[in-house]
Scaffold this active site. Structure first.
Site, PDB file in Angstrom:
ATOM      1  N   HIS A 135      -7.376  -1.913   5.725  1.00 56.00           N
ATOM      2  CA  HIS A 135      -6.544  -0.846   6.299  1.00 56.00           C
ATOM      3  C   HIS A 135      -7.172   0.505   5.949  1.00 56.00           C
ATOM      4  O   HIS A 135      -8.236   0.549   5.340  1.00 56.00           O
ATOM      5  CB  HIS A 135      -5.114  -0.994   5.760  1.00 56.00           C
TER       6      HIS A 135
ATOM      7  N   ASP B  69       5.926   4.298   4.919  1.00 56.45           N
ATOM      8  CA  ASP B  69       6.817   3.308   5.549  1.00 56.45           C
ATOM      9  C   ASP B  69       6.830   1.986   4.785  1.00 56.45           C
ATOM     10  O   ASP B  69       7.558   1.066   5.160  1.00 56.45           O
ATOM     11  CB  ASP B  69       6.454   3.103   7.029  1.00 56.45           C
ATOM     12  N   HIS B  70       6.066   1.931   3.698  1.00 56.08           N
ATOM     13  CA  HIS B  70       6.075   0.712   2.870  1.00 56.08           C
ATOM     14  C   HIS B  70       6.600   0.943   1.457  1.00 56.08           C
ATOM     15  O   HIS B  70       6.788  -0.017   0.716  1.00 56.08           O
ATOM     16  CB  HIS B  70       4.661   0.104   2.816  1.00 56.08           C
TER      17      HIS B  70
ATOM     18  N   HIS C 192       0.839  -1.201   0.000  1.00 55.28           N
ATOM     19  CA  HIS C 192       0.000   0.000   0.000  1.00 55.28           C
ATOM     20  C   HIS C 192       0.867   1.241   0.000  1.00 55.28           C
ATOM     21  O   HIS C 192       2.074   1.179   0.250  1.00 55.28           O
ATOM     22  CB  HIS C 192      -0.991   0.000   1.171  1.00 55.28           C
TER      23      HIS C 192
ATOM     24  N   HIS D  76       6.014  -5.084  12.269  1.00 52.83           N
ATOM     25  CA  HIS D  76       5.388  -3.768  12.112  1.00 52.83           C
ATOM     26  C   HIS D  76       5.095  -3.141  13.471  1.00 52.83           C
ATOM     27  O   HIS D  76       4.072  -2.500  13.695  1.00 52.83           O
ATOM     28  CB  HIS D  76       4.106  -3.860  11.267  1.00 52.83           C
TER      29      HIS D  76
END
Lengths: 308, 308
Positions: B142, B66-67, B62, B271
């Site tokens: 999410h 942070d991804h 996504h 995470h």
């Protein structure tokens, strides 16, 4: 009068686990600035315990990844940490579009005021000033539009020589401001007391110039003349001078030549190519021309105080 | 049959000097994949000596920073290193625009073929397969559009039981392919020899499921049923269950509940929110429900081989 520089990263091209790309934290009279922001800069700021809240302005030299790919992450992190104070970004035209598009598409719009000041002038310009410091661009010669930055303290008022002043009873407190500004005193009888007899020089201002990335270019010399501290990129040594010319980077010897011709007080070398495993070679080469050449390395601090 | 997973980063929200954001390197039957790419992932790849050239495909769950904030840097670095082989990016709609705009504005266009496969389906879909592996999305719950990924080895052909086959002289070499495919053998007299009498089971296939970021959501259970390895986010502990619900993240206990209900073989937790200094608390909480719960940490490897 103080200037405190912390190197966060000083390697070129690609980040490595022990070789961070360009970023520096600078405080001038307690005003905090970030200069360039390669990937991983926010982790480096944490490592060296620099408070995020102290960063009011970020100056980006050019839009090559090793100088700004860490910017979006830092801006987003400020948002996650509920920053409230405004942040100013000074950088080449296009930077606003890149950042805003990412904030929008990632749904991570920030709540603090974010101001962009895009640069496109080809001549040096004053891009920021307050009562403590002024910042000028230094047009550099690289493959894409690039600016260095000159940070110059604002001069302090002259210091009153109270012992000298006491000899002139007609000088009153309301005259002090004019004396501090450097004006001579005119006596009631029309005679002049020169300012130099009544005041001392204020502390000398400190200046720091950041020049990265750039080919060897003597046109920058007038802008950096006599600065206390010059960071000049030295991606290569003279053994790869051809490569430096093609890629519009400088060698350590060239950086030293600029430092010498500009009569700066100290030269910091950096932006090392990863092909060199031993960075001391950069210092050795530069010292041939300019003895006060030192190496940038992550975590290294340069602290200047000037009390005259 | 082999599966090798290396954790590159497993902390949430913001990168720190000793807490990298989400990224994993996975090899399935020697096919190399990168899963998520938080800022600093390329430095982590170097640190753990993973060859950049082995990465053929990158899967982005996504578009939270942070991804994926490390993706542009990795793509640009591949270009600087003169990569020639193609690179495929699978990620949410919008990712192509973000990357291409940055490459264009930074003048760092890459010379290798770069293919984007944008995702927008709300149901699980097969997004990649070759003769070794297939990859399916796992729709997650999410704050923004998010997919997990299921990596499943392709089944190998059945193994011939040559000792059993030799008892049937009329079975010829040209029949072996059908036997490997699981078909029964029909004798000339019309009688049937069951495939199970003539072959052995092939090695069991291995499966890995990556589920981050997501709230507790039992709808994922059918997609991850019985997998050998499940990475399920556990941003919080039960002490912050309210926060997990608001932010659409999961607690360690919830991750363990999903692992238990899906009957997976091993659960990897990760995470972690930076508010927890001691990550062993996540393992302790998860083990209440699912004993085979382990902690992700940067550099940790999970190696599975299945020879039956």
């Amino acid at each position: 009068m103080s200037l405190r520089l912390t190197i966060l990263g000083c390697h070129s091209a690609t980040p490595r686990s022990h070789g961070h790309t360009s970023s520096q934290y600078l405080e001038v009279n307690n005003e905090g600035f970030l200069i360039d922001c390669g990937e991983g800069s926010q982790a480096q700021l944490r490592k060296y315990k620099i408070k995020f809240s102290r960063i009011k302005r970020i100056f980006i030299s050019h839009l090559h990844g090793d100088h700004f790919f860490g910017l979006i992450g830092l801006i987003a992190t400020f948002g996650l940490l509920n920053r409230k104070s405004e942040l100013h970004i000074h950088g080449p035209k296009g930077i606003k579009k890149i950042i805003l598009m990412q904030l929008k598409l990632t749904g991570s719009w920030v709540a603090y005021p974010l101001h962009f000041h895009e640069l496109e002038a080809m001549e040096s310009e004053l891009i920021f000033e307050n009562d403590k410091v002024e910042v000028h661009t230094i047009p550099l010669s690289h493959r894409i539009y690039t600016n260095g930055f000159l940070f110059r303290e604002k001069p302090l008022p002259r210091n009153l020589n109270m012992s000298a002043i006491s000899k002139y009873p007609e000088i009153e407190i309301c005259d002090y401001q004019n004396l501090k500004k450097g004006r001579d005193y005119k006596m009631d009888d029309g005679s002049i007391v020169p300012n130099a007899d009544l005041t001392f020089d204020p502390p000398k201002i400190l200046q720091y110039a950041y020049c990265s990335d750039t080919a060897y270019d003597e046109k920058i010399i007038p802008h950096i003349k006599g600065v206390d501290l010059l960071y000049h990129e030295s991606t290569f040594l003279e053994d790869n001078k051809d490569l430096a010319e093609i890629t519009k980077h400088a060698t350590a010897l060239e950086a030293a030549t600029i430092a010498s011709k500009a009569d700066v007080k100290q030269l910091i070398l950096g932006h090392y190519s990863s092909r060199y495993k031993d960075t001391t070679l950069f210092q050795e080469e530069a010292k041939i021309i300019f003895p006060n050449s030192v190496l940038a390395e992550a975590g290294k601090e340069f602290i200047l105080n000037n009390q005259n």
